[in-house]
Design a protein around this motif. Structure first.
Motif, PDB file in Angstrom:
ATOM      1  N   PRO A 175       0.801  -1.231   0.000  1.00 25.08           N
ATOM      2  CA  PRO A 175       0.000   0.000   0.000  1.00 25.08           C
ATOM      3  C   PRO A 175       0.832   1.278   0.000  1.00 25.08           C
ATOM      4  O   PRO A 175       2.030   1.279   0.313  1.00 25.08           O
ATOM      5  N   ASP A 176       0.150   2.371  -0.322  1.00 26.56           N
ATOM      6  CA  ASP A 176       0.630   3.668   0.123  1.00 26.56           C
ATOM      7  C   ASP A 176      -0.343   4.125   1.214  1.00 26.56           C
ATOM      8  O   ASP A 176      -1.350   3.450   1.474  1.00 26.56           O
ATOM      9  N   PRO A 177      -0.083   5.233   1.902  1.00 23.62           N
ATOM     10  CA  PRO A 177      -0.940   5.602   3.040  1.00 23.62           C
ATOM     11  C   PRO A 177      -2.408   5.830   2.696  1.00 23.62           C
ATOM     12  O   PRO A 177      -3.267   5.744   3.577  1.00 23.62           O
ATOM     13  N   GLU A 178      -2.742   6.098   1.435  1.00 19.85           N
ATOM     14  CA  GLU A 178      -4.126   6.350   1.051  1.00 19.85           C
ATOM     15  C   GLU A 178      -4.849   5.094   0.554  1.00 19.85           C
ATOM     16  O   GLU A 178      -6.067   5.136   0.313  1.00 19.85           O
ATOM     17  N   THR A 179      -4.118   4.004   0.402  1.00 18.93           N
ATOM     18  CA  THR A 179      -4.710   2.775  -0.143  1.00 18.93           C
ATOM     19  C   THR A 179      -5.946   2.314   0.634  1.00 18.93           C
ATOM     20  O   THR A 179      -6.942   1.914   0.015  1.00 18.93           O
ATOM     21  N   PRO A 180      -5.945   2.317   1.974  1.00 13.78           N
ATOM     22  CA  PRO A 180      -7.133   1.833   2.687  1.00 13.78           C
ATOM     23  C   PRO A 180      -8.410   2.556   2.303  1.00 13.78           C
ATOM     24  O   PRO A 180      -9.480   1.931   2.206  1.00 13.78           O
ATOM     25  N   TYR A 181      -8.342   3.859   2.088  1.00 16.11           N
ATOM     26  CA  TYR A 181      -9.541   4.633   1.745  1.00 16.11           C
ATOM     27  C   TYR A 181     -10.104   4.185   0.387  1.00 16.11           C
ATOM     28  O   TYR A 181     -11.320   4.032   0.224  1.00 16.11           O
ATOM     29  N   ARG A 182      -9.219   3.981  -0.562  1.00 15.32           N
ATOM     30  CA  ARG A 182      -9.673   3.584  -1.899  1.00 15.32           C
ATOM     31  C   ARG A 182     -10.232   2.158  -1.885  1.00 15.32           C
ATOM     32  O   ARG A 182     -11.222   1.864  -2.567  1.00 15.32           O
ATOM     33  N   LEU A 183      -9.616   1.269  -1.110  1.00 18.08           N
ATOM     34  CA  LEU A 183     -10.122  -0.104  -1.019  1.00 18.08           C
ATOM     35  C   LEU A 183     -11.493  -0.132  -0.340  1.00 18.08           C
ATOM     36  O   LEU A 183     -12.401  -0.854  -0.770  1.00 18.08           O
ATOM     37  N   LYS A 184     -11.636   0.648   0.716  1.00 17.57           N
ATOM     38  CA  LYS A 184     -12.925   0.700   1.414  1.00 17.57           C
ATOM     39  C   LYS A 184     -14.013   1.217   0.487  1.00 17.57           C
ATOM     40  O   LYS A 184     -15.129   0.668   0.434  1.00 17.57           O
ATOM     41  N   LYS A 185     -13.728   2.256  -0.267  1.00 18.70           N
ATOM     42  CA  LYS A 185     -14.708   2.843  -1.179  1.00 18.70           C
ATOM     43  C   LYS A 185     -15.137   1.845  -2.246  1.00 18.70           C
ATOM     44  O   LYS A 185     -16.294   1.843  -2.691  1.00 18.70           O
ATOM     45  N   ALA A 186     -14.217   0.948  -2.642  1.00 22.08           N
ATOM     46  CA  ALA A 186     -14.517  -0.048  -3.678  1.00 22.08           C
ATOM     47  C   ALA A 186     -15.328  -1.222  -3.141  1.00 22.08           C
ATOM     48  O   ALA A 186     -15.793  -2.061  -3.921  1.00 22.08           O
ATOM     49  N   GLY A 187     -15.485  -1.316  -1.807  1.00 25.72           N
ATOM     50  CA  GLY A 187     -16.306  -2.381  -1.237  1.00 25.72           C
ATOM     51  C   GLY A 187     -15.540  -3.496  -0.566  1.00 25.72           C
ATOM     52  O   GLY A 187     -16.123  -4.540  -0.227  1.00 25.72           O
ATOM     53  N   VAL A 188     -14.247  -3.315  -0.326  1.00 22.31           N
ATOM     54  CA  VAL A 188     -13.441  -4.335   0.355  1.00 22.31           C
ATOM     55  C   VAL A 188     -13.872  -4.438   1.812  1.00 22.31           C
ATOM     56  O   VAL A 188     -14.189  -3.435   2.463  1.00 22.31           O
ATOM     57  N   SER A 189     -13.889  -5.674   2.342  1.00 24.13           N
ATOM     58  CA  SER A 189     -14.326  -5.927   3.715  1.00 24.13           C
ATOM     59  C   SER A 189     -13.183  -5.932   4.713  1.00 24.13           C
ATOM     60  O   SER A 189     -13.348  -5.509   5.868  1.00 24.13           O
ATOM     61  N   GLU A 190     -12.018  -6.458   4.306  1.00 28.44           N
ATOM     62  CA  GLU A 190     -10.866  -6.580   5.197  1.00 28.44           C
ATOM     63  C   GLU A 190      -9.589  -6.336   4.399  1.00 28.44           C
ATOM     64  O   GLU A 190      -9.559  -6.565   3.173  1.00 28.44           O
ATOM     65  N   VAL A 191      -8.532  -5.923   5.089  1.00 27.16           N
ATOM     66  CA  VAL A 191      -7.255  -5.680   4.424  1.00 27.16           C
ATOM     67  C   VAL A 191      -6.115  -6.302   5.222  1.00 27.16           C
ATOM     68  O   VAL A 191      -6.201  -6.452   6.452  1.00 27.16           O
ATOM     69  N   LYS A 192      -5.058  -6.636   4.496  1.00 25.38           N
ATOM     70  CA  LYS A 192      -3.833  -7.155   5.124  1.00 25.38           C
ATOM     71  C   LYS A 192      -2.634  -6.482   4.458  1.00 25.38           C
ATOM     72  O   LYS A 192      -2.384  -6.679   3.278  1.00 25.38           O
ATOM     73  N   PHE A 193      -1.940  -5.649   5.219  1.00 32.71           N
ATOM     74  CA  PHE A 193      -0.715  -4.999   4.759  1.00 32.71           C
ATOM     75  C   PHE A 193       0.426  -5.544   5.615  1.00 32.71           C
ATOM     76  O   PHE A 193       0.395  -5.415   6.839  1.00 32.71           O
ATOM     77  N   ASN A 194       1.408  -6.132   5.002  1.00 31.11           N
ATOM     78  CA  ASN A 194       2.361  -6.955   5.736  1.00 31.11           C
ATOM     79  C   ASN A 194       3.622  -6.206   6.164  1.00 31.11           C
ATOM     80  O   ASN A 194       4.356  -5.682   5.320  1.00 31.11           O
ATOM     81  N   LEU A 195       3.871  -6.207   7.478  1.00 30.92           N
ATOM     82  CA  LEU A 195       5.139  -5.690   7.979  1.00 30.92           C
ATOM     83  C   LEU A 195       6.283  -6.649   7.657  1.00 30.92           C
ATOM     84  O   LEU A 195       7.437  -6.241   7.609  1.00 30.92           O
ATOM     85  N   GLU A 196       5.977  -7.916   7.536  1.00 27.29           N
ATOM     86  CA  GLU A 196       6.912  -8.970   7.113  1.00 27.29           C
ATOM     87  C   GLU A 196       7.963  -9.311   8.166  1.00 27.29           C
ATOM     88  O   GLU A 196       8.245 -10.481   8.400  1.00 27.29           O
ATOM     89  N   THR A 197       8.580  -8.321   8.777  1.00 26.32           N
ATOM     90  CA  THR A 197       9.659  -8.557   9.740  1.00 26.32           C
ATOM     91  C   THR A 197       9.311  -7.904  11.067  1.00 26.32           C
ATOM     92  O   THR A 197       8.562  -6.928  11.127  1.00 26.32           O
ATOM     93  N   ALA A 198       9.922  -8.409  12.135  1.00 25.43           N
ATOM     94  CA  ALA A 198       9.637  -7.874  13.466  1.00 25.43           C
ATOM     95  C   ALA A 198      10.290  -6.521  13.704  1.00 25.43           C
ATOM     96  O   ALA A 198       9.845  -5.757  14.565  1.00 25.43           O
ATOM     97  N   THR A 199      11.346  -6.202  12.938  1.00 22.14           N
ATOM     98  CA  THR A 199      12.061  -4.945  13.139  1.00 22.14           C
ATOM     99  C   THR A 199      12.290  -4.237  11.804  1.00 22.14           C
ATOM    100  O   THR A 199      12.341  -4.869  10.747  1.00 22.14           O
ATOM    101  N   GLY A 200      12.477  -2.934  11.886  1.00 23.94           N
ATOM    102  CA  GLY A 200      12.784  -2.166  10.693  1.00 23.94           C
ATOM    103  C   GLY A 200      14.130  -2.527  10.108  1.00 23.94           C
ATOM    104  O   GLY A 200      14.307  -2.521   8.885  1.00 23.94           O
ATOM    105  N   GLN A 201      15.090  -2.844  10.965  1.00 26.60           N
ATOM    106  CA  GLN A 201      16.419  -3.205  10.469  1.00 26.60           C
ATOM    107  C   GLN A 201      16.359  -4.473   9.639  1.00 26.60           C
ATOM    108  O   GLN A 201      16.960  -4.557   8.560  1.00 26.60           O
ATOM    109  N   LEU A 202      15.622  -5.469  10.113  1.00 24.47           N
ATOM    110  CA  LEU A 202      15.466  -6.715   9.345  1.00 24.47           C
ATOM    111  C   LEU A 202      14.730  -6.458   8.034  1.00 24.47           C
ATOM    112  O   LEU A 202      15.044  -7.057   7.006  1.00 24.47           O
ATOM    113  N   PHE A 203      13.762  -5.558   8.061  1.00 24.40           N
ATOM    114  CA  PHE A 203      13.011  -5.252   6.846  1.00 24.40           C
ATOM    115  C   PHE A 203      13.932  -4.689   5.767  1.00 24.40           C
ATOM    116  O   PHE A 203      13.827  -5.053   4.590  1.00 24.40           O
TER     117      PHE A 203
END
Length: 321
Positions: A175-203
């Protein structure tokens, strides 16, 4: 018993399928832990399920007796249960990948090493129709064909077409920070945006070219739109983080109303030399996860789509513990 057994099976990760032909029960994936493999099966016992990739050399045996009835043979014990027929990718969902290739090269991922085509919207609709009405939800994930903004626009077109099925739709894209708004408007029920790693350094090591802060911003923006228990984030267990770092990440997500999905590493991509976390660690982190969910009043059993509703690849508190 199930919690301990599932943790050991997630550590093993694979199964050797024997007995009567089980072609109708084999799921094949273009993304996630199963990408690039020969397929997987979902073994169910007492209302719980686990997903296991197929491997002729596995130390786990699943003997199919016919009509889905199966016996799991593992570490000298036998467990009676059943194979579940997948909808698309997993039971009771049409869970599919829109774009089977990616411009990014996350080190744990197989997709960029085994690129596939983008599915047309007509093809996606036909795939969902092929398993409808024997599903409870539609879930969409995607690589990135050219850039994240073009991928989102295409995903939104897919979502609009699939509204006709009148089922909950979950979406997991970068996503970008505005993605949730556009997905909600389109009718999406749930979202999953993945941090993937426990820390920013690992990411920064595991996901070169991506910005972890974009996912954090999108997750925080999504909770007021979709509600608590309907915003998720995958965090991979076994990339080199400590238990304390994983616990801090879990608490951060929970205190912001986001359901963590703790995914034991399936070594792949550039990480074939890594090892899946041992069963004791999977259980230890699951107990921390369970405590944090309780502390912040979150409930994975309320999830309608995607990984928390499936549970095949993860130890989900409230469903598996």
């Amino acid at each position: 018993m199930w919690t301990e057994l599932k943790a050991r099976l997630l550590h093993a990760g694979t199964t050797h399928l024997t007995g009567v032909s089980a072609d109708d029960y084999i799921a094949r994936s273009r993304a996630g832990p199963g990408a690039g493999t020969s397929g997987s099966v979902f073994f169910s016992m007492d209302g719980h399920r686990v997903r296991l990739s197929l491997s002729e050399t596995s130390r786990v045996e699943l003997h199919h007796a016919g009509n889905g009835k199966a016996v799991l043979r593992f570490e000298g014990e036998e467990y009676s249960g059943s194979l579940e027929k997948p909808g698309l990718h997993c039971p009771r969902q049409a869970y599919l990948t829109i774009t089977g290739s990616c411009i990014f090269q996350c080190r744990y991922c197989n997709v960029w090493k085994n690129p596939g085509p983008r599915r047309s919207i007509d093809e996606i609709e036909a795939m969902v129709l092929s398993v409808f009405p024997d599903i409870d939800a539609i879930s969409l994930t995607s690589g990135v064909l050219t850039d994240i903004h073009e991928e989102e626009r295409y995903t939104l077109d897919v979502v609009r077409r699939l509204q006709k099925f009148q089922l909950p739709i979950g979406v997991s894209i970068y996503p970008d920070p505005e993605t949730p708004y556009r997905l909600k408007k389109a009718g999406v029920s749930e979202v999953k945006f993945n941090l993937e790693t426990a820390t920013g350094q690992l990411f920064s090591v595991m996901c070169p070219g991506l910005v972890r802060g974009d996912a954090i911003a999108a997750l925080r923006a999504a909770v007021p739109l979709f509600g608590r228990n309907h915003v998720f984030s995958n965090v991979i267990l076994g990339l080199g983080e400590t238990d304390e770092e994983m616990a801090a990440c879990i608490e951060y997500l929970c205190q912001n109303g986001i359901l963590p999905v703790i995914r034991p590493l399936t070594p792949g991509g550039d990480l074939t030399g890594f090892h899946a976390p041992d069963p004791d660690r999977i259980i230890r982190i699951a107990r921390i996860h369970e405590e944090m969910l309780r502390k912040y009043g979150l409930d994975p059993t309320a999830a309608l789509t995607m990984c928390p509703a499936c549970t095949g690849c993860d130890l989900i508190p409230g469903r598996d513990t």
